[in-house]
Scaffold this motif. Sequence first.
Motif, PDB file in Angstrom:
ATOM      1  N   GLN A 108      45.748   9.636   0.209  1.00 35.36           N
ATOM      2  CA  GLN A 108      44.620   9.675  -0.713  1.00 35.36           C
ATOM      3  C   GLN A 108      44.377  10.842  -1.198  1.00 35.36           C
ATOM      4  O   GLN A 108      44.653  11.782  -0.670  1.00 35.36           O
ATOM      5  N   ARG A 154      32.735   7.819   2.761  1.00 36.39           N
ATOM      6  CA  ARG A 154      33.941   8.648   2.455  1.00 36.39           C
ATOM      7  C   ARG A 154      33.712  10.107   2.218  1.00 36.39           C
ATOM      8  O   ARG A 154      34.508  10.865   2.224  1.00 36.39           O
ATOM      9  N   GLU A 176      30.767   4.721  -0.449  1.00 36.43           N
ATOM     10  CA  GLU A 176      31.152   5.980  -0.931  1.00 36.43           C
ATOM     11  C   GLU A 176      30.233   7.140   0.033  1.00 36.43           C
ATOM     12  O   GLU A 176      30.954   8.257  -0.080  1.00 36.43           O
ATOM     13  N   TYR A 204      41.340   6.888  -5.511  1.00 35.92           N
ATOM     14  CA  TYR A 204      41.419   7.398  -4.408  1.00 35.92           C
ATOM     15  C   TYR A 204      42.622   7.033  -3.546  1.00 35.92           C
ATOM     16  O   TYR A 204      42.984   7.595  -2.628  1.00 35.92           O
ATOM     17  N   ASP A 205      43.237   5.744  -3.701  1.00 38.78           N
ATOM     18  CA  ASP A 205      44.439   5.395  -3.192  1.00 38.78           C
ATOM     19  C   ASP A 205      45.618   6.077  -3.631  1.00 38.78           C
ATOM     20  O   ASP A 205      46.796   5.841  -3.138  1.00 38.78           O
ATOM     21  N   LYS A 245      44.302  -5.960  -1.332  1.00 39.00           N
ATOM     22  CA  LYS A 245      43.706  -5.818  -2.433  1.00 39.00           C
ATOM     23  C   LYS A 245      44.234  -6.447  -3.632  1.00 39.00           C
ATOM     24  O   LYS A 245      43.792  -7.097  -4.665  1.00 39.00           O
ATOM     25  N   LYS A 255      28.566  -1.074  -1.663  1.00 44.61           N
ATOM     26  CA  LYS A 255      29.413  -0.056  -2.138  1.00 44.61           C
ATOM     27  C   LYS A 255      29.166   1.443  -2.225  1.00 44.61           C
ATOM     28  O   LYS A 255      29.959   2.256  -1.820  1.00 44.61           O
ATOM     29  N   ASP A 281      40.949   1.189  -6.777  1.00 46.24           N
ATOM     30  CA  ASP A 281      40.001   1.969  -6.033  1.00 46.24           C
ATOM     31  C   ASP A 281      39.254   2.715  -6.717  1.00 46.24           C
ATOM     32  O   ASP A 281      39.349   2.805  -8.079  1.00 46.24           O
ATOM     33  N   SER A 282      38.055   3.219  -6.408  1.00 45.42           N
ATOM     34  CA  SER A 282      37.193   4.341  -7.245  1.00 45.42           C
ATOM     35  C   SER A 282      38.198   5.288  -7.691  1.00 45.42           C
ATOM     36  O   SER A 282      38.965   5.838  -7.016  1.00 45.42           O
ATOM     37  N   ARG A 294      41.733  13.241  -4.299  1.00 44.77           N
ATOM     38  CA  ARG A 294      40.412  13.178  -5.035  1.00 44.77           C
ATOM     39  C   ARG A 294      40.675  13.999  -6.372  1.00 44.77           C
ATOM     40  O   ARG A 294      39.747  13.855  -7.124  1.00 44.77           O
ATOM     41  N   TYR A 341      37.973   9.266  -8.787  1.00 47.20           N
ATOM     42  CA  TYR A 341      37.486  10.371  -8.609  1.00 47.20           C
ATOM     43  C   TYR A 341      37.873  11.492  -9.528  1.00 47.20           C
ATOM     44  O   TYR A 341      37.360  12.320  -9.711  1.00 47.20           O
ATOM     45  N   HIS A 369      46.003  -1.916   0.619  1.00 46.61           N
ATOM     46  CA  HIS A 369      46.741  -2.521  -0.775  1.00 46.61           C
ATOM     47  C   HIS A 369      47.116  -3.735  -1.025  1.00 46.61           C
ATOM     48  O   HIS A 369      46.776  -4.550  -2.002  1.00 46.61           O
TER      49      HIS A 369
END
Lengths: 638, 351
Positions: free
Chosen positions: B15, A561, A558, B335-336, A525, A554, B315-316, B17, B318, A522
């Motif tokens: 995290q 994950r 994914e 996601y975070d 980023k 990327k 983040d992504s 989703r 979802y 975090h």
Amino acid sequence: MKNNIVGMETNMEQLLDKIMSVQSRSDRVNTSLLEKREHIEKLHRTRNLLRKVQFIYDLPSRLGKCIKSEAYADAVKFFTGATPIFKAYGDSSFHDCKRASEEAMSIVTKKLQEKLFSDSEPTNERAEAVLLLKQLDFPVDSLKAKLLGNLEHFLVDLQLESREAVTTTLNSENQLIELAQELFTRHFETIQQHIKKKVSLSDLLAMLRTIWIDVTEMDKVLPEAALPDFSLKAAQNAVKQYVSSIFSHLLNSVSEALSVVHITPKGRMEEECSLQAVLEAGKKAVIQGSMDALLNFRQMLDDNLELLVKLRDLIIDWVQEGFQEFFRSLENHFLLLSGRNNLTSQDQGSMDGTQGDKMLMGLVLVLAQLSIFVEQNAIPRITEEIAASFSGGGVRGYEHGPPFVPGEICRMFRAAGEKFLQLYINMKTQKISVLLKKRFTTPNWIKHKEPREVHMFVDLFLQELEAIGTEVKQILPQGLIRKHRRSDSNGSTTSSRSNPLREDKMTRSNTQRARSQLLETHLAKLFKQKMEIFTKVEFTQESVLSTIVKLCLKSLQEFIRMQTFNRSGFQQIQLDIQFLRAPLKEIGEDEAAIDFLLDEVIVATAERSIDPVPLEPAILERLIQVKLAKSREQNPSS
Amino acid sequence: MQGGSTGVGYGLKYQARCIVDVKADTDHTSFIAGTLSLKEENEVHLIRLSSAGTELICEGLFSHPNEIWDLSSCPYNPRIFSTVFSSGESYGAAVWQIPELYGQSNSPQLEQLASLDAHTCKIKCILWWPSGRTDKLISIDERNIFLWRLDSAKKTAKVQSQETVGMLHSFSGGAWDPHDQNAVAATCDSSIQFWDIRMMKKTNSIEHAHARNVDYNTKKQNIIVSAEDESGIRIWDLRMPKIPIRELPGHAHWTWAVRVNPEYDELILSAGTDSAVNLWFASATSSEDSKSESLLESPTRKVDPLLNSYNDYEDSVYGLAWSSREPWIFASLSYDGRVVVESVKSYLPRR
């Protein structure tokens, strides 16, 4: 005064007396001469009659003389003069004469007819002949019909080289006008057919010139037909068709240059050459073709043929509109080639096999670069040319604006170029994505064995990237700024930038690690720009390659994950990623972003691992060296 | 720091989703989110948007065994929801109930109503029928579709019927047709399959669509929207499954989820792995768009269907859900573990 008037009166009386006497004397003279005069007049009339009779008797011989000397006009004059007598006395006294004369006249008429129908006679004589025939009360209408019939037959066999202007002064003008118009319509139709078969400008000008001369000549004799206007309209159509045919030929030549890609290449070298060749051919077709077309049009404008001078404004408009339309159609054609409009093409491509697919992707890249070429090179040059020779005039009013809008076309091609580039990147990334998906969904990561070696998917991955690199290097230019490579300066393969996060990861315990990792990412980023990864793609080799690498990394993250790893699984990933670090940074330009993404992959793997204990650095190095050695064995040239 | 954020934020500790809208709650705008942490204790959060729309308040925090891969709220009971979870190796699926008077207890525990334990493969999702009250449930795993009958009183779920998709394909998710209780869509590797669950047979399919997520249009029949990794968003009319009626660009990387607004069906939300949520305006009627555009000759080309792009995420993204109670509100989950609730009131089409 009174005296004067009194005197005048006597004078007047004297005058009157004198006049009276003169009058009486002249009357006496008149009457005495009257007899004689009448006698003389009688004799005179008789003499005239005799002369006429003489004339009639002489007529046949005279006509014969005229026929011999071909002085038909005289013959006709004599004959028409004698016609009233023949009418009155032809049956009785002058019968022989009449017969002979009529024979002679029939010869004359025959001769005149021949003259009329023969093509070799000059036109004015033929006109005269008709006049004479008319005077002879010859049924001119039937003649006329026959003549028209002949002319029509003639039109059917019309050769463009021969000049055929028939002037007649027949009375029924409508038929003549129609005839003349049909004549010129046939002329222009022939021209149009020639245009369809691709005629050169000089030929076209020659044809127009001959027609125009004929038109002006005919117009002198037959102004009612309004032939100049009529032929102007027809010429307008012909010239417009010529202009549009030039543009369609231009479009064809460009599409031909680009369709070379569909020929299946045999070897890899051929493929590489062909892409670059296709791009060059495409560029040449566009720019050279446009310049040639403009040259043609300029010649047409500079020509001083009256017909073209009148059409000048229209020609200017047509040229500009033509270019606007040409570029629109060109963009459409590009879209068609790239298969964007055809939604099922992608799938068909994959069915045909990788070869066809590969060619399509190569073509898309070529189209991208070609669009940018059009936007940056071709349009400015054409705009210059048009401004030099084709500006001013034009029929469109000011409110519509000029028909050729370079700004709009540039925007269109830039957008198309970007679309194609994005399509290329998407197609390539999708291909690699399939490879990565297979890698990460096949093994059972939760029960993975200890890592023995770097997994072979890295080879496939790097191969794909290399192939993209060669393609891209052929077509796209290099970027202006070459980033300084960290590896250039100190020669080490590991990142020289100290990375406290990574060191920390190795020292803390498992449970704490997850939480702190999260916090660290975090924080990391926050200080890094998120947009680093998804920046706008430039039309350079480096930009395209690094975008593809970033997108693939990327995707890798994914895929990871979605899995759960045991310790060995985690270590395998760590090994593979460490091996990829150096070659990926070599391929992609944006080192910082690639480093960041690779770190993200490791972090994601650690998060999804039950027991993320990394490999010892020594073991890591050894396994990587083994892999490098093996690949050096297999590719001694690299 | 990023630019000014317009949404209301809430942080899950781990995290996550999954986030869904609690449709059955007609008094409040609330959402349920579930975490996805491999090692920590996982949680389910019941979050409510304050009436002023400025704050997200945690109404209930429940611990949940194992990480949550799919979450779905019961459409007729606001305290019931289902989860698909995993503990590294094995997968499980269960229906849960939030206990009554959960607000008053110190650490309320979820009651397990039923466990869907017939699965042998990796479970993908559980579907409730969105349009009414029924005791049926559908669950999809990699190889099979199951139809269950839920008995909340007896706390059991029994398999009514089951069908396999065969060895060549694997399912990844699905959606239940809100207009037809017997029709369900299931996303496969390279196609979207449509099944009749009465017969347990495949009735239709959209080929060459690598969809990750699908969502039905609740206002119009036969319209479904798919989110595909590379192709972006596609709107399909099931009566013409060969060609989509509309395509939207999607995201810079993968488009993960797509949601059609339950009330204003021209508004479509999409969440992507490029850390952004996009709001699209796309009408589902097929004829109007392409033809009218080709007739117009205006220099400005097509109107951009992208209304707004929310990229205030780290983040992504979802998880995505529209609220049924206030259909201009949506919740998104990155996601975070960050939940962001936004309002699209300014983009609503004029009625």
